[in-house]
Motif scaffolding. Structure first.
Motif, PDB file in Angstrom:
ATOM      1  N   LYS A  87      -3.949  19.870  -8.735  1.00  0.00           N
ATOM      2  CA  LYS A  87      -3.352  18.537  -8.803  1.00  0.00           C
ATOM      3  C   LYS A  87      -2.435  18.278  -7.616  1.00  0.00           C
ATOM      4  O   LYS A  87      -2.405  17.189  -7.080  1.00  0.00           O
ATOM      5  N   SER A  88      -1.671  19.307  -7.204  1.00  0.00           N
ATOM      6  CA  SER A  88      -0.746  19.111  -6.093  1.00  0.00           C
ATOM      7  C   SER A  88      -1.482  19.047  -4.771  1.00  0.00           C
ATOM      8  O   SER A  88      -1.060  18.386  -3.843  1.00  0.00           O
ATOM      9  N   VAL A  89      -2.654  19.702  -4.656  1.00  0.00           N
ATOM     10  CA  VAL A  89      -3.441  19.672  -3.413  1.00  0.00           C
ATOM     11  C   VAL A  89      -4.062  18.303  -3.215  1.00  0.00           C
ATOM     12  O   VAL A  89      -4.082  17.764  -2.119  1.00  0.00           O
ATOM     13  N   VAL A  90      -4.568  17.682  -4.291  1.00  0.00           N
ATOM     14  CA  VAL A  90      -5.257  16.398  -4.155  1.00  0.00           C
ATOM     15  C   VAL A  90      -4.312  15.216  -4.302  1.00  0.00           C
ATOM     16  O   VAL A  90      -4.748  14.080  -4.376  1.00  0.00           O
ATOM     17  N   ALA A  91      -3.008  15.484  -4.290  1.00  0.00           N
ATOM     18  CA  ALA A  91      -2.062  14.387  -4.390  1.00  0.00           C
ATOM     19  C   ALA A  91      -2.184  13.476  -3.183  1.00  0.00           C
ATOM     20  O   ALA A  91      -2.445  13.937  -2.083  1.00  0.00           O
ATOM     21  N   PRO A  92      -2.027  12.146  -3.348  1.00  0.00           N
ATOM     22  CA  PRO A  92      -2.162  11.220  -2.219  1.00  0.00           C
ATOM     23  C   PRO A  92      -1.158  11.496  -1.131  1.00  0.00           C
ATOM     24  O   PRO A  92      -0.045  11.939  -1.396  1.00  0.00           O
ATOM     25  N   ASN A 106       0.830  -1.211   0.000  1.00  0.00           N
ATOM     26  CA  ASN A 106       0.000   0.000   0.000  1.00  0.00           C
ATOM     27  C   ASN A 106       0.861   1.255   0.000  1.00  0.00           C
ATOM     28  O   ASN A 106       0.553   2.225  -0.699  1.00  0.00           O
ATOM     29  N   VAL A 107       1.932   1.246   0.792  1.00  0.00           N
ATOM     30  CA  VAL A 107       2.830   2.409   0.842  1.00  0.00           C
ATOM     31  C   VAL A 107       3.480   2.625  -0.522  1.00  0.00           C
ATOM     32  O   VAL A 107       3.553   3.749  -1.022  1.00  0.00           O
ATOM     33  N   ILE A 108       3.938   1.540  -1.140  1.00  0.00           N
ATOM     34  CA  ILE A 108       4.569   1.646  -2.463  1.00  0.00           C
ATOM     35  C   ILE A 108       3.568   2.171  -3.483  1.00  0.00           C
ATOM     36  O   ILE A 108       3.892   3.027  -4.315  1.00  0.00           O
ATOM     37  N   SER A 109       2.334   1.675  -3.409  1.00  0.00           N
ATOM     38  CA  SER A 109       1.292   2.129  -4.332  1.00  0.00           C
ATOM     39  C   SER A 109       1.001   3.623  -4.140  1.00  0.00           C
ATOM     40  O   SER A 109       0.869   4.375  -5.118  1.00  0.00           O
ATOM     41  N   ASP A 110       0.921   4.053  -2.864  1.00  0.00           N
ATOM     42  CA  ASP A 110       0.683   5.473  -2.579  1.00  0.00           C
ATOM     43  C   ASP A 110       1.837   6.337  -3.081  1.00  0.00           C
ATOM     44  O   ASP A 110       1.629   7.420  -3.627  1.00  0.00           O
ATOM     45  N   GLN A 111       3.067   5.856  -2.892  1.00  0.00           N
ATOM     46  CA  GLN A 111       4.238   6.604  -3.348  1.00  0.00           C
ATOM     47  C   GLN A 111       4.257   6.710  -4.878  1.00  0.00           C
ATOM     48  O   GLN A 111       4.598   7.748  -5.430  1.00  0.00           O
ATOM     49  N   ALA A 112       3.879   5.607  -5.544  1.00  0.00           N
ATOM     50  CA  ALA A 112       3.827   5.633  -7.014  1.00  0.00           C
ATOM     51  C   ALA A 112       2.787   6.638  -7.501  1.00  0.00           C
ATOM     52  O   ALA A 112       3.026   7.392  -8.455  1.00  0.00           O
ATOM     53  N   ALA A 113       1.628   6.672  -6.815  1.00  0.00           N
ATOM     54  CA  ALA A 113       0.583   7.637  -7.191  1.00  0.00           C
ATOM     55  C   ALA A 113       1.058   9.070  -6.943  1.00  0.00           C
ATOM     56  O   ALA A 113       0.775   9.975  -7.740  1.00  0.00           O
ATOM     57  N   LEU A 114       1.773   9.277  -5.838  1.00  0.00           N
ATOM     58  CA  LEU A 114       2.292  10.612  -5.527  1.00  0.00           C
ATOM     59  C   LEU A 114       3.312  11.060  -6.571  1.00  0.00           C
ATOM     60  O   LEU A 114       3.276  12.198  -7.038  1.00  0.00           O
TER      61      LEU A 114
END
Length: 199
Positions: free
Chosen positions: A193-198, A73-81
Motif C-alpha cells: 500500500k505504501s509503495v503504490v501510494a500516489p 489536482n495537487v489537493i486531490s493527490d494529497q488527499a489520496a496520499l
C-alpha cells in the motif's frame, strides 16, 4: 454602473483590474462621443487600449483556470496520499494487535483462552478483512480467508473444556504460528500500500 465598488472589483485579482481598465476606457469613449469635433486618432487609441485590456483579462482568466485546475489536482493527490497513509497505519495497528495477542498467548501457555482474546482477535481480523476486500485481489483474499478460518477453528477448539494440557499447548502453538503468519501478511499488505501510494 456608475456606483462601482472599485475595492471589491480589485479584490477579484488581475481579472478585476483588467475589467476596471476596460470599463474606464468605455467611460472615456462615451464621454468623447457627444463632443463635436473629436480627433479620430484619439478614438482609435482608446479602442486599441480597450483591446489590450480585453486580451489581458482573457489571458489572466485562462491562467487562473489553469492554476486552479493544477491546485485542485495537487489537493486531490494529497488527499489520496493521506488516505493511503491512513490505510497503512490502520493495517499496521491491526498487525500490532495480532502480534500482541499472539505474544500474550505464548507467554501464558497455561492460562485458558478467555472470551476477551476471541473478541480482540475478531476486532483486528475484521479490520484487516476490510482492507483485503478493498484490494480486489482474489489471491490475497483467499489466502487471508484461509488464515482467518484456521485461526477461528483453533480459537474455538481452545475454548473447549475437555482439552488435556498437551493438546492445549499444541493448539496454542498453532495459534501463535498462524497469528504470526497473519502479522507478516499484514506487513506485506501495508508495504504494498505504501509503495503504490500516489506521488
Amino acid at each position: 454602473m456608475d456606483n462601482l465598488d472599485i475595492v471589491q472589483i480589485l479584490g477579484t485579482g488581475l481579472s478585476g483590474f483588467g475589467f476596471l481598465l476596460m470599463y474606464l476606457a468605455y467611460k472615456l469613449i462615451s464621454s468623447l462621443v457627444p463632443l463635436p469635433n473629436v480627433n479620430p486618432n484619439i478614438i482609435k487609441m482608446i479602442n486599441r487600449y480597450m483591446l489590450v485590456c480585453f486580451i489581458m483579462t482573457v489571458t489572466v482568466g485562462v491562467f487562473t483556470f489553469m492554476t486552479t485546475s493544477y491546485k485542485n489536482n495537487v489537493i486531490s493527490d494529497q488527499a489520496a496520499l493521506i488516505k493511503s497513509k491512513d490505510t497503512v497505519v490502520n493495517i499496521l495497528t491491526a498487525a500490532q494487535k495480532a502480534k500482541l495477542l499472539s505474544d500474550s498467548l505464548s507467554r501464558n501457555m497455561d492460562s485458558p483462552l478467555a472470551g476477551e482474546v476471541k473478541t480482540r482477535q475478531n476486532s483486528y481480523l475484521d479490520t484487516l478483512q476490510k482492507y483485503i476486500d478493498g484490494e480486489h485481489n482474489p489471491v490475497q483474499h483467499e489466502r487471508f480467508n484461509r488464515y482467518k478460518e484456521s485461526l477461528t477453528t483453533i480459537t474455538d477448539s481452545l475454548t473447549m473444556d475437555n482439552l488435556d494440557r498437551r493438546r492445549k499447548e499444541f493448539l496454542k502453538e498453532k495459534y501463535v504460528g498462524i497469528n504470526d503468519s497473519i502479522t507478516r501478511f499484514s506487513l506485506k499488505l501495508a508495504d504494498a500500500k505504501s509503495v503504490v501510494a500516489p506521488k
